[in-house]
Design a protein around this motif. Structure first.
Motif, PDB file in Angstrom:
ATOM      1  N   ASN A  52       7.283  -8.697  39.482  1.00 13.05           N
ATOM      2  CA  ASN A  52       6.163  -9.641  39.478  1.00 13.05           C
ATOM      3  C   ASN A  52       6.496 -10.915  38.718  1.00 13.05           C
ATOM      4  OD1 ASN A  52       6.266  -8.537  36.925  1.00 13.05           O
ATOM      5  ND2 ASN A  52       4.041  -8.527  36.638  1.00 13.05           N
ATOM      6  N   LYS A  53       7.792 -11.217  38.613  1.00 11.62           N
ATOM      7  CA  LYS A  53       8.227 -12.413  37.905  1.00 11.62           C
ATOM      8  C   LYS A  53       8.961 -13.364  38.844  1.00 11.62           C
ATOM      9  CE  LYS A  53       8.753  -9.998  33.475  1.00 11.62           C
ATOM     10  NZ  LYS A  53       9.696  -9.638  32.392  1.00 11.62           N
ATOM     11  N   THR A  54       8.675 -14.651  38.721  1.00 16.16           N
ATOM     12  CA  THR A  54       9.372 -15.664  39.497  1.00 16.16           C
ATOM     13  C   THR A  54      10.060 -16.633  38.547  1.00 16.16           C
ATOM     14  OG1 THR A  54       7.893 -15.528  41.404  1.00 16.16           O
ATOM     15  CG2 THR A  54       9.115 -17.572  41.127  1.00 16.16           C
ATOM     16  N   TYR A  55      11.363 -16.818  38.746  1.00 16.76           N
ATOM     17  CA  TYR A  55      12.160 -17.709  37.911  1.00 16.76           C
ATOM     18  C   TYR A  55      12.494 -18.973  38.691  1.00 16.76           C
ATOM     19  CZ  TYR A  55      12.806 -13.510  35.065  1.00 16.76           C
ATOM     20  OH  TYR A  55      12.586 -12.389  34.308  1.00 16.76           O
ATOM     21  N   LEU A 154       7.694 -18.249  35.751  1.00 21.17           N
ATOM     22  CA  LEU A 154       6.317 -18.469  36.177  1.00 21.17           C
ATOM     23  C   LEU A 154       5.818 -17.165  36.793  1.00 21.17           C
ATOM     24  CD1 LEU A 154       4.190 -20.765  36.331  1.00 21.17           C
ATOM     25  CD2 LEU A 154       4.864 -21.059  38.714  1.00 21.17           C
ATOM     26  N   PRO A 155       5.002 -16.389  36.052  1.00 21.57           N
ATOM     27  CA  PRO A 155       4.558 -15.080  36.553  1.00 21.57           C
ATOM     28  C   PRO A 155       3.732 -15.197  37.830  1.00 21.57           C
ATOM     29  CG  PRO A 155       4.103 -15.313  34.205  1.00 21.57           C
ATOM     30  CD  PRO A 155       4.482 -16.668  34.706  1.00 21.57           C
ATOM     31  N   ILE A 156       3.783 -14.149  38.638  1.00 21.74           N
ATOM     32  CA  ILE A 156       2.961 -14.054  39.839  1.00 21.74           C
ATOM     33  C   ILE A 156       2.201 -12.730  39.789  1.00 21.74           C
ATOM     34  CG2 ILE A 156       4.427 -15.513  41.274  1.00 21.74           C
ATOM     35  CD1 ILE A 156       5.671 -12.989  42.433  1.00 21.74           C
ATOM     36  N   THR A 157       1.166 -12.629  40.585  1.00 19.93           N
ATOM     37  CA  THR A 157       0.341 -11.425  40.593  1.00 19.93           C
ATOM     38  C   THR A 157      -0.306 -11.245  41.958  1.00 19.93           C
ATOM     39  OG1 THR A 157      -1.552 -10.319  39.544  1.00 19.93           O
ATOM     40  CG2 THR A 157      -1.660 -12.715  39.734  1.00 19.93           C
ATOM     41  N   GLN A 198      -4.007 -12.259  29.974  1.00 27.60           N
ATOM     42  CA  GLN A 198      -3.125 -11.301  29.310  1.00 27.60           C
ATOM     43  C   GLN A 198      -2.896 -10.056  30.152  1.00 27.60           C
ATOM     44  OE1 GLN A 198      -1.317 -11.693  26.755  1.00 27.60           O
ATOM     45  NE2 GLN A 198      -2.175 -13.438  25.651  1.00 27.60           N
ATOM     46  N   ASP A 199      -3.952  -9.571  30.816  1.00 25.26           N
ATOM     47  CA  ASP A 199      -3.841  -8.333  31.592  1.00 25.26           C
ATOM     48  C   ASP A 199      -3.044  -8.512  32.875  1.00 25.26           C
ATOM     49  OD1 ASP A 199      -5.323  -7.073  29.676  1.00 25.26           O
ATOM     50  OD2 ASP A 199      -7.190  -7.010  30.826  1.00 25.26           O
ATOM     51  N   THR A 200      -3.156  -9.674  33.524  1.00 17.89           N
ATOM     52  CA  THR A 200      -2.507  -9.860  34.826  1.00 17.89           C
ATOM     53  C   THR A 200      -1.177 -10.610  34.752  1.00 17.89           C
ATOM     54  OG1 THR A 200      -3.769 -11.889  35.242  1.00 17.89           O
ATOM     55  CG2 THR A 200      -4.702  -9.819  36.062  1.00 17.89           C
ATOM     56  N   LEU A 201      -1.064 -11.577  33.829  1.00 19.12           N
ATOM     57  CA  LEU A 201       0.152 -12.389  33.745  1.00 19.12           C
ATOM     58  C   LEU A 201       0.937 -12.150  32.463  1.00 19.12           C
ATOM     59  CD1 LEU A 201      -1.220 -15.811  35.064  1.00 19.12           C
ATOM     60  CD2 LEU A 201      -0.164 -13.951  36.367  1.00 19.12           C
ATOM     61  N   HIS A 202       0.356 -11.414  31.531  1.00 20.70           N
ATOM     62  CA  HIS A 202       1.009 -11.076  30.269  1.00 20.70           C
ATOM     63  C   HIS A 202       1.395 -12.315  29.465  1.00 20.70           C
ATOM     64  CE1 HIS A 202       1.040  -7.064  31.919  1.00 20.70           C
ATOM     65  NE2 HIS A 202       1.726  -7.500  32.968  1.00 20.70           N
ATOM     66  N   MET A 203       0.549 -13.321  29.525  1.00 18.78           N
ATOM     67  CA  MET A 203       0.692 -14.500  28.676  1.00 18.78           C
ATOM     68  C   MET A 203      -0.667 -15.156  28.525  1.00 18.78           C
ATOM     69  SD  MET A 203       2.499 -17.495  31.033  1.00 18.78           S
ATOM     70  CE  MET A 203       4.134 -16.795  30.846  1.00 18.78           C
ATOM     71  N   SER A 204      -0.787 -16.031  27.554  1.00 17.67           N
ATOM     72  CA  SER A 204      -2.070 -16.679  27.309  1.00 17.67           C
ATOM     73  C   SER A 204      -2.364 -17.751  28.347  1.00 17.67           C
ATOM     74  CB  SER A 204      -2.084 -17.314  25.918  1.00 17.67           C
ATOM     75  OG  SER A 204      -1.239 -18.452  25.885  1.00 17.67           O
ATOM     76  N   PHE A 205      -3.617 -18.173  28.383  1.00 21.86           N
ATOM     77  CA  PHE A 205      -4.017 -19.261  29.278  1.00 21.86           C
ATOM     78  C   PHE A 205      -3.187 -20.511  29.016  1.00 21.86           C
ATOM     79  CE2 PHE A 205      -6.602 -23.188  28.846  1.00 21.86           C
ATOM     80  CZ  PHE A 205      -6.606 -23.573  30.187  1.00 21.86           C
TER      81      PHE A 205
END
Length: 276
Positions: A52-55, A154-157, A198-205
């Motif tokens: 679920n990660k995009t680089y 850049l996380p994806i979900t 935090q729950d979906t992307l594992h980082m803050s807004f």
């Protein structure tokens, strides 16, 4: 021959090196191969998706993908050339570099070596070939880049609610967006909105918004002739200084320096740099 069409050829000789130089704009579906992959990006930008990660891989950078790692690959500009090498695996004799995904700025030496191999595009080079030692030497210098790893993430979900929020941020990143205004827009509390990120992307807004803006800035620098000042405004920065400092924190380079990388890949655009 495309990468997907070449998979059987890539895996056929476990001790050889498959060479592919492709000018393209396309997306390659999820795939893997039994060799480590070195790919150098010239003239544009590429995206690697793993789980679920995009680089993000800017021009004049290369990436290494270990063998057996399933990934998607997208190249986002027609002028982009992807120079790829699928290397034999030596298991216990290899440095830790080859066991991890990495994105690195390419040195002039490595770029010259890569350019020299264009004559072998579409071919499997086996150990008995005269040019095999050249490719082996190119592989052996890669661990020297290990400390320069720059994983621009850049996380994806697949979360539907989160993707609606991401779409809104993408379409409105030029505006001032706060956690409060975003929460109001989607009728949730600030605490709930923070938890969604935090729950979906594992980082803050704020971390995600900065990443989104910086990735868009990289795209605009490499894919358009907009000035650096125009790009700063497009991604939500009112001053060039603030944009440049944030960009440097994120990419370890300045926006104008990254624009120069584009010029090196396409010297005909040199005059546009003067207007940046």
């Amino acid at each position: 021959m495309s990468i997907i069409a070449s998979l059987s050829e890539i895996n056929k000789n476990p001790n050889g090196v498959f060479v592919a130089h492709e000018k393209l704009e396309r997306e390659f579906p999820l795939h893997s191969h039994e060799k480590g992959q070195l790919s150098f990006v010239e003239g544009g930008i590429a995206y690697i998706s793993i789980a679920n990660k995009t680089y993000v891989v800017p021009a004049r950078h290369f990436f290494w993908i270990p063998k057996g790692v399933a990934h998607k690959l997208r190249v986002g500009q027609q002028a982009t050339v992807l120079h790829s090498f699928y290397f034999f695996d030596e298991q216990e004799n290899e440095a830790s570099f080859y066991r991890n995904l990495g994105i690195y700025p390419a040195s002039e030496l490595l770029i010259q070596m890569i350019n020299y191999t264009e004559r072998w595009s579409g071919k499997m080079v086996d150990p008995s070939a005269k040019n095999f030692e050249f490719l082996k030497a190119m592989k052996q210098i890669l661990p020297e880049f290990e400390k320069l790893n720059l994983p621009i993430l850049l996380p994806i979900t697949e979360d539907e609610r989160m993707n609606k929020i991401i779409s809104f941020l993408t379409e409105n990143m030029q505006d001032e967006i706060t956690l409060k205004s975003l929460s109001s827009r989607f009728n949730v509390s600030e605490r709930t909105m923070s938890r969604i990120f935090q729950d979906t992307l594992h980082m803050s807004f704020l971390q995600y918004l900065k990443s989104l803006r910086m990735v868009k800035a990289i795209e605009l620098i490499l894919k358009t002739n907009k000035s650096i000042g125009e790009i700063a405004l497009c991604v939500g920065f009112q001053t060039l200084g603030a944009f440049s400092n944030n960009f440097h924190d994120f990419t370890k380079t300045r926006p104008l320096d990254m624009r120069k990388l584009k010029i090196k890949s396409d010297p005909t655009e040199e005059s546009n740099l003067l207007n940046s």
